[in-house]
Design a protein around this motif. Structure first.
Motif, PDB file in Angstrom:
ATOM      1  N   TYR A 219       0.870  -1.172   0.000  1.00 53.17           N
ATOM      2  CA  TYR A 219       0.000   0.000   0.000  1.00 53.17           C
ATOM      3  C   TYR A 219       0.906   1.221   0.000  1.00 53.17           C
ATOM      4  CZ  TYR A 219      -3.170   3.636   1.637  1.00 53.17           C
ATOM      5  OH  TYR A 219      -3.891   4.795   1.748  1.00 53.17           O
ATOM      6  N   SER A 220       0.711   2.108  -0.966  1.00 56.20           N
ATOM      7  CA  SER A 220       1.620   3.242  -1.107  1.00 56.20           C
ATOM      8  C   SER A 220       0.958   4.315  -1.953  1.00 56.20           C
ATOM      9  CB  SER A 220       2.931   2.778  -1.773  1.00 56.20           C
ATOM     10  OG  SER A 220       3.857   3.841  -1.882  1.00 56.20           O
ATOM     11  N   GLY A 221       1.656   5.418  -2.109  1.00 59.43           N
ATOM     12  CA  GLY A 221       1.268   6.403  -3.096  1.00 59.43           C
ATOM     13  C   GLY A 221       1.965   6.056  -4.400  1.00 59.43           C
ATOM     14  N   TYR A 222       1.256   6.203  -5.526  1.00 65.00           N
ATOM     15  CA  TYR A 222       1.831   5.904  -6.835  1.00 65.00           C
ATOM     16  C   TYR A 222       1.602   7.096  -7.754  1.00 65.00           C
ATOM     17  CZ  TYR A 222       2.123   1.100  -5.173  1.00 65.00           C
ATOM     18  OH  TYR A 222       2.427  -0.030  -4.442  1.00 65.00           O
ATOM     19  N   SER A 223       2.650   7.489  -8.468  1.00 62.37           N
ATOM     20  CA  SER A 223       2.605   8.666  -9.331  1.00 62.37           C
ATOM     21  C   SER A 223       2.989   8.256 -10.748  1.00 62.37           C
ATOM     22  CB  SER A 223       3.577   9.731  -8.798  1.00 62.37           C
ATOM     23  OG  SER A 223       3.543  10.906  -9.575  1.00 62.37           O
ATOM     24  N   ALA A 224       2.015   8.294 -11.674  1.00 62.34           N
ATOM     25  CA  ALA A 224       2.247   7.895 -13.066  1.00 62.34           C
ATOM     26  C   ALA A 224       2.584   9.122 -13.905  1.00 62.34           C
ATOM     27  CB  ALA A 224       1.016   7.204 -13.628  1.00 62.34           C
ATOM     28  N   HIS A 225       3.617   9.014 -14.747  1.00 62.28           N
ATOM     29  CA  HIS A 225       4.067  10.120 -15.595  1.00 62.28           C
ATOM     30  C   HIS A 225       4.192   9.642 -17.039  1.00 62.28           C
ATOM     31  CE1 HIS A 225       5.699  12.990 -12.384  1.00 62.28           C
ATOM     32  NE2 HIS A 225       5.169  11.969 -11.722  1.00 62.28           N
ATOM     33  N   ILE A 226       3.894  10.535 -17.973  1.00 64.23           N
ATOM     34  CA  ILE A 226       4.114  10.258 -19.386  1.00 64.23           C
ATOM     35  C   ILE A 226       5.329  11.065 -19.834  1.00 64.23           C
ATOM     36  CG2 ILE A 226       2.296  11.952 -19.939  1.00 64.23           C
ATOM     37  CD1 ILE A 226       3.546   9.041 -22.191  1.00 64.23           C
ATOM     38  N   TRP A 227       6.339  10.365 -20.324  1.00 63.65           N
ATOM     39  CA  TRP A 227       7.569  10.998 -20.800  1.00 63.65           C
ATOM     40  C   TRP A 227       7.570  10.982 -22.326  1.00 63.65           C
ATOM     41  CZ3 TRP A 227      11.158  13.476 -17.896  1.00 63.65           C
ATOM     42  CH2 TRP A 227      11.105  13.288 -16.509  1.00 63.65           C
ATOM     43  N   LYS A 228       7.495  12.168 -22.931  1.00 60.12           N
ATOM     44  CA  LYS A 228       7.461  12.285 -24.389  1.00 60.12           C
ATOM     45  C   LYS A 228       8.876  12.414 -24.943  1.00 60.12           C
ATOM     46  CE  LYS A 228       5.969  15.305 -28.176  1.00 60.12           C
ATOM     47  NZ  LYS A 228       7.339  15.538 -28.699  1.00 60.12           N
ATOM     48  N   LYS A 229       9.130  11.688 -26.017  1.00 57.19           N
ATOM     49  CA  LYS A 229      10.433  11.775 -26.667  1.00 57.19           C
ATOM     50  C   LYS A 229      10.565  13.111 -27.388  1.00 57.19           C
ATOM     51  CE  LYS A 229      13.496   9.332 -29.865  1.00 57.19           C
ATOM     52  NZ  LYS A 229      13.648   8.165 -30.772  1.00 57.19           N
ATOM     53  N   VAL A 230      11.701  13.775 -27.168  1.00 61.66           N
ATOM     54  CA  VAL A 230      12.001  15.029 -27.858  1.00 61.66           C
ATOM     55  C   VAL A 230      13.341  14.858 -28.575  1.00 61.66           C
ATOM     56  CG1 VAL A 230      10.649  16.505 -26.328  1.00 61.66           C
ATOM     57  CG2 VAL A 230      13.008  15.943 -25.720  1.00 61.66           C
ATOM     58  N   THR A 231      13.836  15.929 -29.177  1.00 64.80           N
ATOM     59  CA  THR A 231      15.063  15.820 -29.971  1.00 64.80           C
ATOM     60  C   THR A 231      16.207  15.210 -29.177  1.00 64.80           C
ATOM     61  OG1 THR A 231      14.400  17.768 -31.248  1.00 64.80           O
ATOM     62  CG2 THR A 231      16.716  17.099 -31.377  1.00 64.80           C
ATOM     63  N   ILE A 232      16.385  15.689 -27.950  1.00 62.30           N
ATOM     64  CA  ILE A 232      17.414  15.129 -27.067  1.00 62.30           C
ATOM     65  C   ILE A 232      16.739  14.685 -25.775  1.00 62.30           C
ATOM     66  CG2 ILE A 232      19.545  15.567 -25.796  1.00 62.30           C
ATOM     67  CD1 ILE A 232      20.262  17.672 -27.845  1.00 62.30           C
ATOM     68  N   GLY A 233      16.589  13.390 -25.589  1.00 62.71           N
ATOM     69  CA  GLY A 233      16.002  12.868 -24.368  1.00 62.71           C
ATOM     70  C   GLY A 233      14.480  12.876 -24.368  1.00 62.71           C
ATOM     71  N   HIS A 234      13.899  13.095 -23.179  1.00 57.83           N
ATOM     72  CA  HIS A 234      12.451  13.080 -22.996  1.00 57.83           C
ATOM     73  C   HIS A 234      12.027  14.236 -22.098  1.00 57.83           C
ATOM     74  CE1 HIS A 234      13.356   8.915 -24.151  1.00 57.83           C
ATOM     75  NE2 HIS A 234      12.087   8.800 -24.520  1.00 57.83           N
ATOM     76  N   THR A 235      10.765  14.629 -22.216  1.00 57.23           N
ATOM     77  CA  THR A 235      10.213  15.670 -21.358  1.00 57.23           C
ATOM     78  C   THR A 235       8.956  15.142 -20.680  1.00 57.23           C
ATOM     79  OG1 THR A 235       9.467  17.980 -21.273  1.00 57.23           O
ATOM     80  CG2 THR A 235       8.789  16.703 -23.183  1.00 57.23           C
ATOM     81  N   ASP A 236       8.753  15.537 -19.420  1.00 58.18           N
ATOM     82  CA  ASP A 236       7.608  15.088 -18.635  1.00 58.18           C
ATOM     83  C   ASP A 236       6.366  15.848 -19.084  1.00 58.18           C
ATOM     84  OD1 ASP A 236       5.783  14.347 -16.695  1.00 58.18           O
ATOM     85  OD2 ASP A 236       7.214  14.463 -15.042  1.00 58.18           O
ATOM     86  N   TRP A 237       5.420  15.142 -19.700  1.00 54.45           N
ATOM     87  CA  TRP A 237       4.237  15.776 -20.279  1.00 54.45           C
ATOM     88  C   TRP A 237       3.047  15.831 -19.325  1.00 54.45           C
ATOM     89  CZ3 TRP A 237       2.437  14.559 -25.970  1.00 54.45           C
ATOM     90  CH2 TRP A 237       2.831  15.628 -26.798  1.00 54.45           C
ATOM     91  N   GLY A 238       3.104  15.132 -18.215  1.00 54.20           N
ATOM     92  CA  GLY A 238       1.980  15.175 -17.291  1.00 54.20           C
ATOM     93  C   GLY A 238       1.977  13.983 -16.355  1.00 54.20           C
ATOM     94  N   ARG A 239       1.142  14.072 -15.301  1.00 51.12           N
ATOM     95  CA  ARG A 239       1.142  13.031 -14.284  1.00 51.12           C
ATOM     96  C   ARG A 239      -0.174  12.994 -13.519  1.00 51.12           C
ATOM     97  NH1 ARG A 239       4.340  17.845 -14.437  1.00 51.12           N
ATOM     98  NH2 ARG A 239       4.549  18.798 -12.395  1.00 51.12           N
ATOM     99  N   ALA A 240      -0.390  11.853 -12.871  1.00 52.99           N
ATOM    100  CA  ALA A 240      -1.535  11.661 -11.989  1.00 52.99           C
ATOM    101  C   ALA A 240      -1.071  10.752 -10.864  1.00 52.99           C
ATOM    102  CB  ALA A 240      -2.706  11.027 -12.734  1.00 52.99           C
ATOM    103  N   CYS A 241      -1.615  10.933  -9.658  1.00 56.88           N
ATOM    104  CA  CYS A 241      -1.145  10.137  -8.529  1.00 56.88           C
ATOM    105  C   CYS A 241      -2.296   9.778  -7.605  1.00 56.88           C
ATOM    106  CB  CYS A 241      -0.051  10.868  -7.758  1.00 56.88           C
ATOM    107  SG  CYS A 241      -0.508  12.516  -7.167  1.00 56.88           S
ATOM    108  N   ALA A 242      -2.097   8.711  -6.823  1.00 57.48           N
ATOM    109  CA  ALA A 242      -3.144   8.237  -5.922  1.00 57.48           C
ATOM    110  C   ALA A 242      -2.551   7.340  -4.854  1.00 57.48           C
ATOM    111  CB  ALA A 242      -4.209   7.467  -6.704  1.00 57.48           C
ATOM    112  N   LYS A 243      -3.293   7.206  -3.759  1.00 64.19           N
ATOM    113  CA  LYS A 243      -2.973   6.209  -2.736  1.00 64.19           C
ATOM    114  C   LYS A 243      -3.685   4.922  -3.132  1.00 64.19           C
ATOM    115  CE  LYS A 243      -4.552   9.063   0.359  1.00 64.19           C
ATOM    116  NZ  LYS A 243      -4.967   9.753   1.611  1.00 64.19           N
ATOM    117  N   LEU A 244      -2.913   3.863  -3.329  1.00 62.48           N
ATOM    118  CA  LEU A 244      -3.486   2.610  -3.828  1.00 62.48           C
ATOM    119  C   LEU A 244      -2.928   1.415  -3.050  1.00 62.48           C
ATOM    120  CD1 LEU A 244      -3.040   3.401  -7.623  1.00 62.48           C
ATOM    121  CD2 LEU A 244      -5.199   3.466  -6.357  1.00 62.48           C
TER     122      LEU A 244
END
Length: 244
Positions: A219-244
């Motif tokens: 039982y913990s907090g979980y934070s999901a993130h979408i990492w979008k590929k860019v020219t160099i590396g990735h950028t964090d495009w958004g997230r959602a989190c919950a206690k599950l």
């Protein structure tokens, strides 16, 4: 008052014990295992115990009707793949051997767009609450939010698994990957904590939902993130989190 040799030795040992305890307390890793859920081996169990558990979990995944699982969310399953992997971060979170082979499930689904009024954490301008200073603790149960890149990210628990999903609603296609972090249940923001699960680098077309999932062990907090590929590396495009 002069103390005899026995008293001096006892005092010295007590001080040494206190110092050792303090030292141990300062080096505990941030991602140390918490109490595992019933049915999950206790941290530090034998390799054989962990291997038996992992094999049972994989067998259950192979036997799961993933099309029926998708329908519970109002989605139509396109593809489900059970993938074997060695994930040291996941293993460390439950106190398992670092080289334990476990599995994750990658899914592609056709899901209806989530009505704007049901998105947890949505703010004006398409930003998520995690983009600003939060004032309350993270919620429980399924949590979704709009993302910078047009889409919806969700984190939820179902049938003993933790899921992270992202539906792309823009034009054309984008590439990137999903990652789920473990954070304290007292968190008030969907920040990036200890890595818990990382999905493969894949491509989303317009209207496509991709998800990753793994057996829920604590039982913990979980934070999901979408990492979008860019020219160099990735950028964090958004997230959602919950206690599950």
């Amino acid at each position: 008052m002069r103390r005899n040799l026995g008293q001096r030795l006892a005092a010295g040992l007590a001080v040494a014990a206190l110092a050792a305890a303090a030292a141990v307390g300062t080096v505990a890793p941030a991602g140390a295992a918490a109490d595992n859920l019933p049915g999950v081996p206790a941290p530090g169990s034998s390799d054989a115990t962990w291997q038996e558990w992992a094999q049972q979990e994989r067998a259950e995944a192979e036997a799961t009707d993933w099309a029926a699982d998708a329908r519970t969310r109002g989605c139509t399953l396109v593809e489900a793949t059970v993938v074997d992997e060695v994930d040291p971060a996941y293993n460390a979170a439950m106190g398992a051997p670092a080289d334990l082979v476990t599995h994750r499930v990658d899914m592609v689904e056709d899901c209806p767009e989530t009505p704007a009024g049901t998105l947890a954490g949505t703010l004006d301008g398409g930003l998520t609450r995690s983009d600003r200073v939060a004032t309350t603790a993270i919620g429980s149960g399924t949590q979704c939010a709009t993302t910078h890149g047009p889409g919806t990210i969700c984190v939820y628990s179902s049938s003993g698994r933790i899921y992270g999903s992202w539906r792309y609603s823009g034009d054309g296609s984008v590439s990137g990957f999903l990652r789920i972090y473990r954070i304290p249940t007292s968190s008030d923001d969907c920040y990036r904590g200890d890595t818990w699960l990382t999905g493969p680098s894949v491509t989303w077309s317009s209207g496509m939902t991709r998800s990753i999932s793994k057996t829920r062990t604590t039982y913990s907090g979980y934070s999901a993130h979408i990492w979008k590929k860019v020219t160099i590396g990735h950028t964090d495009w958004g997230r959602a989190c919950a206690k599950l």
